[in-house]
Scaffold this motif. Structure first.
Motif, short mmCIF file in Angstrom:
data_model
loop_
_atom_site.label_atom_id
_atom_site.label_comp_id
_atom_site.label_asym_id
_atom_site.label_seq_id
_atom_site.Cartn_x
_atom_site.Cartn_y
_atom_site.Cartn_z
N LEU A 14 -0.55 -7.88 1.10
CA LEU A 14 0.08 -6.57 0.91
C LEU A 14 -0.69 -5.79 -0.15
N MET A 15 -1.09 -4.57 0.20
CA MET A 15 -1.79 -3.77 -0.79
C MET A 15 -0.90 -3.56 -2.01
N ARG A 16 -1.49 -3.65 -3.19
CA ARG A 16 -0.79 -3.60 -4.47
C ARG A 16 0.23 -4.73 -4.61
N GLN A 17 -0.12 -5.89 -4.05
CA GLN A 17 0.81 -7.03 -4.15
C GLN A 17 0.92 -7.53 -5.59
N ALA A 18 -0.10 -7.26 -6.40
CA ALA A 18 -0.01 -7.55 -7.83
C ALA A 18 0.38 -6.24 -8.49
N GLY A 19 1.45 -6.23 -9.24
CA GLY A 19 1.75 -4.95 -9.89
C GLY A 19 3.20 -4.77 -10.30
N ARG A 20 3.52 -3.51 -10.47
CA ARG A 20 4.72 -3.14 -11.24
C ARG A 20 6.05 -3.54 -10.65
N TYR A 21 6.11 -3.85 -9.33
CA TYR A 21 7.41 -4.25 -8.77
C TYR A 21 7.78 -5.66 -9.21
N GLU A 24 7.43 -10.31 -13.71
CA GLU A 24 6.46 -11.11 -14.47
C GLU A 24 5.19 -10.31 -14.77
N TYR A 25 4.85 -9.34 -13.89
CA TYR A 25 3.73 -8.44 -14.17
C TYR A 25 4.08 -7.52 -15.33
N ARG A 26 5.28 -6.92 -15.25
CA ARG A 26 5.67 -5.97 -16.31
C ARG A 26 5.73 -6.67 -17.66
N ALA A 61 -5.34 -13.14 -1.49
CA ALA A 61 -5.15 -12.75 -2.90
C ALA A 61 -6.12 -11.62 -3.16
N ILE A 62 -5.67 -10.53 -3.79
CA ILE A 62 -6.61 -9.46 -4.14
C ILE A 62 -6.81 -9.45 -5.65
N LEU A 63 -8.08 -9.41 -6.00
CA LEU A 63 -8.49 -9.34 -7.40
C LEU A 63 -7.69 -8.26 -8.13
N PHE A 64 -7.24 -8.57 -9.33
CA PHE A 64 -6.54 -7.56 -10.12
C PHE A 64 -7.55 -6.82 -10.99
N SER A 65 -7.75 -5.56 -10.64
CA SER A 65 -8.67 -4.69 -11.37
C SER A 65 -8.30 -3.27 -10.96
N ASP A 66 -9.22 -2.35 -11.02
CA ASP A 66 -8.93 -0.99 -10.55
C ASP A 66 -10.21 -0.32 -10.06
N ILE A 67 -10.05 0.66 -9.18
CA ILE A 67 -11.22 1.37 -8.67
C ILE A 67 -11.91 2.19 -9.77
N LEU A 68 -11.19 2.47 -10.86
CA LEU A 68 -11.76 3.35 -11.90
C LEU A 68 -12.62 2.60 -12.91
N TRP A 79 -8.74 5.83 -19.83
CA TRP A 79 -7.50 5.34 -20.43
C TRP A 79 -6.34 5.67 -19.51
N PHE A 80 -5.21 5.05 -19.76
CA PHE A 80 -4.03 5.28 -18.91
C PHE A 80 -2.93 5.87 -19.76
N GLU A 81 -2.45 7.05 -19.40
CA GLU A 81 -1.34 7.69 -20.11
C GLU A 81 -0.05 7.06 -19.61
N GLY A 129 -12.07 -9.11 -2.86
CA GLY A 129 -12.50 -8.19 -3.91
C GLY A 129 -12.36 -6.77 -3.40
N PHE A 130 -12.62 -5.79 -4.23
CA PHE A 130 -12.50 -4.41 -3.75
C PHE A 130 -13.23 -3.45 -4.67
N ALA A 131 -13.43 -2.26 -4.13
CA ALA A 131 -13.91 -1.13 -4.92
C ALA A 131 -13.40 0.14 -4.25
N GLY A 310 0.79 0.14 5.15
CA GLY A 310 -0.10 1.27 5.36
C GLY A 310 -0.65 1.82 4.06
N HIS A 311 -0.04 1.41 2.94
CA HIS A 311 -0.49 1.81 1.61
C HIS A 311 0.17 0.84 0.63
N GLY A 312 0.01 1.07 -0.68
CA GLY A 312 0.50 0.10 -1.65
C GLY A 312 2.02 -0.05 -1.70
O1 1CP Z 1 -2.54 -5.91 -5.91
C1 1CP Z 1 -3.38 -5.05 -6.03
O2 1CP Z 1 -3.69 -4.31 -5.07
C2 1CP Z 1 -3.96 -4.90 -7.40
C3 1CP Z 1 -5.28 -4.35 -7.61
C4 1CP Z 1 -5.39 -2.81 -7.55
C5 1CP Z 1 -6.03 -2.07 -6.55
C6 1CP Z 1 -6.62 -2.58 -5.25
C7 1CP Z 1 -4.95 -1.89 -8.53
C8 1CP Z 1 -4.19 -2.21 -9.75
N1 1CP Z 1 -5.40 -0.63 -8.20
C9 1CP Z 1 -6.05 -0.71 -6.99
C10 1CP Z 1 -6.72 0.36 -6.26
C11 1CP Z 1 -6.57 1.76 -6.69
N2 1CP Z 1 -6.46 2.30 -7.95
C12 1CP Z 1 -6.61 2.84 -5.78
C13 1CP Z 1 -6.85 2.68 -4.29
C14 1CP Z 1 -5.63 2.28 -3.57
C15 1CP Z 1 -4.54 3.30 -3.48
O3 1CP Z 1 -4.78 4.36 -2.88
O4 1CP Z 1 -3.45 3.03 -4.01
C16 1CP Z 1 -6.46 4.03 -6.51
C17 1CP Z 1 -6.41 5.44 -5.96
C18 1CP Z 1 -6.38 3.68 -7.88
C19 1CP Z 1 -6.30 4.61 -9.04
C20 1CP Z 1 -5.10 4.32 -9.84
N3 1CP Z 1 -5.00 3.25 -10.69
C21 1CP Z 1 -3.84 4.97 -9.82
C22 1CP Z 1 -3.50 6.20 -8.99
C23 1CP Z 1 -3.62 7.41 -9.83
C24 1CP Z 1 -3.34 8.73 -9.15
O5 1CP Z 1 -2.55 9.49 -9.75
O6 1CP Z 1 -3.91 9.07 -8.11
C25 1CP Z 1 -3.00 4.29 -10.71
C26 1CP Z 1 -1.58 4.62 -11.07
C27 1CP Z 1 -3.74 3.20 -11.23
C28 1CP Z 1 -3.26 2.14 -12.15
C29 1CP Z 1 -3.03 0.82 -11.51
N4 1CP Z 1 -4.00 0.08 -10.83
C30 1CP Z 1 -3.47 -1.12 -10.42
C31 1CP Z 1 -2.10 -1.16 -10.86
C32 1CP Z 1 -1.15 -2.31 -10.65
C33 1CP Z 1 -1.84 0.05 -11.52
C34 1CP Z 1 -0.54 0.44 -12.20
C35 1CP Z 1 -0.72 0.19 -13.63
C36 1CP Z 1 0.52 -0.04 -14.41
O7 1CP Z 1 1.20 0.95 -14.74
O8 1CP Z 1 0.80 -1.20 -14.76
#
Ligand code: 1CP
Length: 333
Positions: A14-21, A24-26, A61-68, A79-81, A129-131, A310-312
Motif C-alpha cells: 500500500l502506498m504510504r504504508q509507513a506513516g502517520r496513520y 507507532e510511527y507517530r 516493503a517500501i523504503l522510508f524516505s522522501d522524494i525531496l 525542512w518540514f513545517e 526503493g523509490f524516487a 490509487g494513491h497514499g
Molecule cells: O510508506 C511509504 O510510502 C513511505 C515512504 C514515502 C514515499 C514513497 C514518503 C514518506 N513519501 C513518499 C513519496 C512522496 N513524498 C511523494 C510521492 C507520492 C505521493 O504523491 O504521495 C510526494 C509528492 C512527496 C512529497 C511530500 N513529502 C509531501 C507532499 C507535500 C505536498 O504538499 O504536496 C509530504 C507531506 C511529505 C512528507 C512525508 N513523506 C513521507 C511521509 C510519511 C510524510 C509525512 C511526514 C510526517 O508528517 O510525518
C-alpha cells in the motif's frame, strides 16, 4: 510478478504504508523530533519501514524516505513545517543552478537504511526503493513547497524552457545515481512517483514525463538490467498508453481515477499493473470497501496485478480497515 507472471491472489502493498496513520510511527517521529530527523536516522527509518509489515501480511516493503531528498542533495535547503508540509529554498526560479552547492553525501544515510532493512525482511517480501520523477520533483524545487496545479513550475516551463530542461536533466541524472545506490544497497524493485504528471499539456507530458522517465529507465536498465521499475504517472489518464509504451517501465501504477477495464484494453498485453483502490474506500471500510476491492480483483484478473491503492493511505484511515482489506485480498482464491 513484476516480471510478468500472474498470481492469485495478487501480491499487495500500500502506498504510504509507513506513516502517520500508525500510532507507532507517530510515537517514533515525536521521539526523534520530526520527519527529516527520522529519515536521517537510519536505524529509526529502518524501523519505520518494517512497522507496517509487523501488523499486516503485505508482500512489499517500501523504503522510508522522501522524494525531496534529491533536491536536498542537489543543494536546496529542506525542512518540514509542522502541520503544513515540505519547504525548499531557494526557489529555482530565483537562482541559477550553479549557485547551488551539491551535497551528494546527503543520499548516503538512505542507502544505510536499505542495508539495515534488508536482513529484517522475509525472503519472500519484495523490498521497494523509490524516487520522484523529474517533473514532480521540479514542481517542489520551483515552488519551494507543494502547490495547487503546479502553476509556478508550469509557468517557468513557458517563460524559460531552457532552464526547465536543465533542471529536469539534473534531477534525472541524480535520480539514476540515487536509485542505483538503493539497488546496490539491496532494494529489489523501484518505483518512480510522478505525482503531478496530470497537470501537463500533451506536448509537455511527452517531454517532461515520458522522455525523462524513459531516460531514467534506460540508464537504470544499463546499470541494473534485472531490477524491475514501476512507473506511477498519477493523473496521466488518457496518456497512460503512451507512457506505458514509450518509457519502458516494467509495470504501471494506476491512480484511482483510472477504470481498470479501460486500462486493460489500452495497455500493452501482459504489462503488470499496480493499483488502484480508492484510498477513500479504504478509509470508509465496510461494504463500500469490500465491493470496490472485489470488483478491482475481478477486473484485473486476466493480467499480472499488484494490488495497491490509487494513491497514499489517508492519515485518518482506521487500522482495522487495512486488516480487513489484507484479509479480503489474500483470502480470495
Ligand atoms: O510508506 C511509504 O510510502 C513511505 C515512504 C514515502 C514515499 C514513497 C514518503 C514518506 N513519501 C513518499 C513519496 C512522496 N513524498 C511523494 C510521492 C507520492 C505521493 O504523491 O504521495 C510526494 C509528492 C512527496 C512529497 C511530500 N513529502 C509531501 C507532499 C507535500 C505536498 O504538499 O504536496 C509530504 C507531506 C511529505 C512528507 C512525508 N513523506 C513521507 C511521509 C510519511 C510524510 C509525512 C511526514 C510526517 O508528517 O510525518
Amino acid at each position: 510478478m513484476l516480471r510478468g507472471e500472474r498470481r492469485d491472489p495478487p501480491p499487495m502493498w500500500l502506498m504510504r504504508q509507513a506513516g502517520r496513520y500508525l500510532p507507532e510511527y507517530r510515537a517514533l517521529r515525536a521521539d526523534k523530533g520530526g520527519f527529516l530527523d527520522l529519515v536521517y536516522d537510519p536505524p529509526a527509518a529502518a524501523e519505520v519501514t518494517i512497522q507496517p509489515l509487523r501488523r499486516f501480511a503485505l508482500d512489499g516493503a517500501i523504503l522510508f524516505s522522501d522524494i525531496l531528498i534529491v533536491p536536498y542533495a542537489i543543494g536546496q535547503d529542506l525542512w518540514f513545517e509542522t502541520g503544513e508540509g515540505p519547504r525548499l529554498a531557494p526557489k529555482m526560479g530565483e537562482v541559477r543552478l550553479r549557485d547551488l552547492k551539491p551535497h551528494m553525501e546527503r543520499l548516503d544515510p538512505i542507502y544505510e537504511t536499505v542495508r539495515l532493512v534488508k536482513p529484517l525482511l522475509l525472503p519472500e517480501t519484495t523490498f521497494l526503493g523509490f524516487a520522484g520523477s523529474p517533473w514532480t520533483v521540479a514542481t517542489y524545487m520551483i515552488a519551494g513547497q507543494g502547490s495547487r496545479e503546479q502553476a509556478e513550475a508550469r509557468q517557468l516551463a513557458y517563460d524559460d524552457p531552457g532552464k526547465m530542461d536543465i533542471i529536469l536533466d539534473l534531477i534525472a541524472t541524480v535520480t539514476v545515481d540515487y536509485l542505483s545506490g538503493q539497488i546496490e544497497a539491496g532494494v529489489e524493485a523501484v518505483q518512480l512517483f510522478d505525482s503531478w504528471s496530470g497537470s501537463l499539456a500533451p506536448a509537455q507530458f511527452e517531454r517532461f514525463v515520458i522522455a525523462r522517465n524513459a531516460w531514467i529507465v534506460s540508464e537504470l536498465k544499463r546499470r541494473h538490467p534485472d531490477t524491475p521499475i514501476i512507473g506511477f504517472p498519477k493523473g496521466a489518464g488518457g496518456k497512460l498508453g503512451a507512457y506505458a509504451r514509450e518509457t519502458g517501465v516494467d509495470a504501471i501504477g494506476l491512480d484511482e481515477t483510472v477504470d481498470p477495464v479501460w486500462a486493460n484494453r489500452e495497455l500493452p498485453d501482459g504489462l503488470p499493473v499496480q493499483g488502484n483502490l480508492d484510498p477513500l474506500a479504504l478509509m470508509a471500510g465496510g461494504d463500500a470497501m469490500r465491493v470496490a476491492a472485489l470488483r478491482l480483483l475481478d477486473e484485473l484478473s486476466t493480467r499480472p496485478h499488484i494490488f495497491n491503492l490509487g494513491h497514499g493511505i489517508g492519515q485518518h484511515t482506521p487500522i482495522a480497515h487495512i486488516e480487513q482489506l489484507v484479509e479480503l485480498v489474500r483470502g480470495r482464491r
